[in-house]
Design a protein around this motif. Structure first.
Motif, PDB file in Angstrom:
ATOM      1  N   HIS A  80      -9.735  -7.946  -9.871  1.00 47.59           N
ATOM      2  CA  HIS A  80      -9.043  -7.959 -11.166  1.00 47.59           C
ATOM      3  C   HIS A  80      -7.670  -7.304 -11.107  1.00 47.59           C
ATOM      4  O   HIS A  80      -6.844  -7.526 -11.989  1.00 47.59           O
ATOM      5  N   ASP A 327     -15.659  -8.160 -16.682  1.00 49.74           N
ATOM      6  CA  ASP A 327     -16.929  -8.284 -15.964  1.00 49.74           C
ATOM      7  C   ASP A 327     -18.030  -7.480 -16.658  1.00 49.74           C
ATOM      8  O   ASP A 327     -19.032  -7.119 -16.026  1.00 49.74           O
ATOM      9  N   HIS A 356     -17.874 -11.812 -15.719  1.00 46.77           N
ATOM     10  CA  HIS A 356     -18.197 -11.567 -14.306  1.00 46.77           C
ATOM     11  C   HIS A 356     -18.400 -12.841 -13.494  1.00 46.77           C
ATOM     12  O   HIS A 356     -19.393 -12.999 -12.784  1.00 46.77           O
ATOM     13  N   HIS A 357     -17.454 -13.770 -13.614  1.00 41.44           N
ATOM     14  CA  HIS A 357     -17.410 -14.957 -12.757  1.00 41.44           C
ATOM     15  C   HIS A 357     -18.701 -15.780 -12.805  1.00 41.44           C
ATOM     16  O   HIS A 357     -19.038 -16.466 -11.847  1.00 41.44           O
TER      17      HIS A 357
HETATM   18 ZN   LIG Z   1     -14.710  -9.463 -11.077  1.00 45.43          ZN
END
Ligand SMILES: [Zn+2]
Length: 437
Positions: A80, A327, A356-357
């Motif tokens: 990030h 996230d 968080h992806h």
């Molecule tokens: Zn991340």
């Protein structure tokens, strides 16, 4: 300039495993305000040029006409903030961002240098007066200060884990990935600390963005301080009601089938290490594995603690709501989810930056169930979702921890207008999403 923006464009940059979103609020007659939310990467897809991060920094410069209004660094993880790194001679991607002279940098309260009693270097120099710290203490409290110190120690532990030797291959990859993610990123941290006025936020605090973005209300839903809630300290990683790992059976997916399979003689037994008889190889493997697993467990915990410091923002323009949670995981979410005023905000979200992806524990079921605009049929008002991710970097399918988590992706695909950076070709730098008010 108009009193409120007429539309917002969200540019999702293709940083591989990481986040980078540029929000451009359009006030008409060519007048725009730009907010950059995160800029980091811990891994680029194969075939991408090493200049990718610099290409993006230059693209941000071009898109913003050399003027950025604010930066949000949701939390300290490398994926990030690595883009904020500076280099000698001003050649880093972070130097480019700094040259765009943002007026404000928003970070979680845990990054406030005043709260770290052990800070050295530039942090110590920046310490404010005692009086100011006492003012903060009233709002934040001694347990929160302990938390800040603990978080700072974590970077050192991650560093040590990276130098551990003689670990089995099975844990090496993840250990190294999580270790790298949790390193201190000193130049990026210092750059963020000094490039603009700082706003260190917690649940319910002011973001400082209102004066920069007329007509936009910004709600800070997280992170809570330790005094606001102690749930942040408790990891609820196996709460079956909140997570996506137990959804497989309900959906009848391949995961459920995989779970039934037992591999009888895994490859390691066949390995050509003939110094040990075959049974001893089994023992030796498991002894090393145990040590590796324990280390992984510790690093995973550190990683989750840091994710839980993520800033959660809701941008409100009229009735339109955009949710950017970094996230944040369940422990961070819980405090906001328990409060009525935030529940009604979350219910009406129009655009969701997937937490968080796409991991299993960053979109709690409570949150997902709140989203009113989810729909199995396509229509203009349907919830939009944006995900920045890359498969094969984080977690494992067999433990249902892979990122992005397949059951969550299925739900996003079927009930939202879903975009993931995985849809982009390697050479594509970004994808735009537009909302008109
Ligand atoms: Zn991340």
């Amino acid at each position: 300039m108009a009193k409120a923006p007429k539309k917002v464009k969200i540019r999702t940059y293709n940083v591989g495993f990481g986040d980078c979103f540029l929000l451009s609020f359009d006030y008409g007659s060519g007048s725009e305000r730009h907010v950059l939310i995160d800029f980091g990467s811990t891994g680029l897809p194969e075939g991408l040029p090493a200049t990718r991060m610099m290409d993006i920094a230059n693209q941000i410069k071009q898109r913003t006409n050399g003027k950025l209004h604010a930066v949000v660094a949701t939390h300290r993880h490398k994926d990030h903030i690595s883009g904020f790194e500076t280099k000698k001679g001003g050649k880093g991607t972070g130097d480019v961002i700094r040259s765009l002279k943002p007026k404000l940098v928003i970070q979680p309260w845990t990054e406030d240098p005043d709260l770290d009693p052990k800070a050295t270097g530039p942090k110590a120099k920046m310490k404010s007066s005692k009086k100011k710290i006492q003012g903060k203490l009233r709002r934040i409290g001694p347990d929160s200060i302990k938390q800040v110190t603990a978080l700072n120690y974590m970077n050192g532990i991650a560093q040590q884990m990276l130098t551990a030797r003689n670990l089995p291959m099975a844990v090496k990859g993840e250990l190294s990935f999580l270790g790298q993610t949790n390193l201190a990123n000193r130049s990026a941290v210092e750059n963020l600390m000094t490039m603009a006025k700082n706003s260190y936020v917690h649940c319910g605090s002011k973001s400082g963005l209102e004066s920069l973005l007329p007509g936009v209300k910004v709600h800070v839903l997280g992170p809570p301080t330790v005094e606001q809630t102690d749930t942040i300290k408790k990891q609820r990683s196996s709460d079956p009601d909140q997570f996506w790992q137990f959804q497989a059976k309900a959906l009848g997916s391949d995961d459920a089938v995989a779970e039934q399979k037992q591999i009888l003689f895994p490859k390691y037994v066949e390995a050509r290490d003939s110094r040990f008889p075959i049974r001893a190889r089994w023992l030796r493997y498991h002894a090393r594995m145990m040590r590796g697993e324990q280390m992984l467990q510790i690093v995973r915990m550190l990683d989750q603690q840091m994710n839980n410091t993520s800033v959660i923002l809701v941008f409100q323009i009229g009735k339109t709501l955009l949710l950017f949670p970094g996230d944040a995981q369940i422990e961070n979410w819980q405090f906001a989810l328990d409060q009525k005023k935030y529940q009604s905000l979350l219910r009406n979200v129009n655009l969701y930056k997937v937490g968080h992806h796409g991991s299993r524990n960053a979109t709690p079921m409570d949150l997902w169930n709140h989203f009113h605009n989810r729909s199995k049929t396509k229509k203009p008002a349907r919830l939009k979702s944006l995900m920045s991710t890359m498969a094969g970097k984080h977690g494992h399918e067999h433990s249902k921890t892979e990122v992005p988590r397949s059951t969550l992706v299925h739900a996003l695909e079927s009930e939202t207008d879903f975009f993931t950076t995985q849809q982009l070709e390697n050479k594509a730098l970004f994808k735009d999403t537009e909302l008109t008010f």
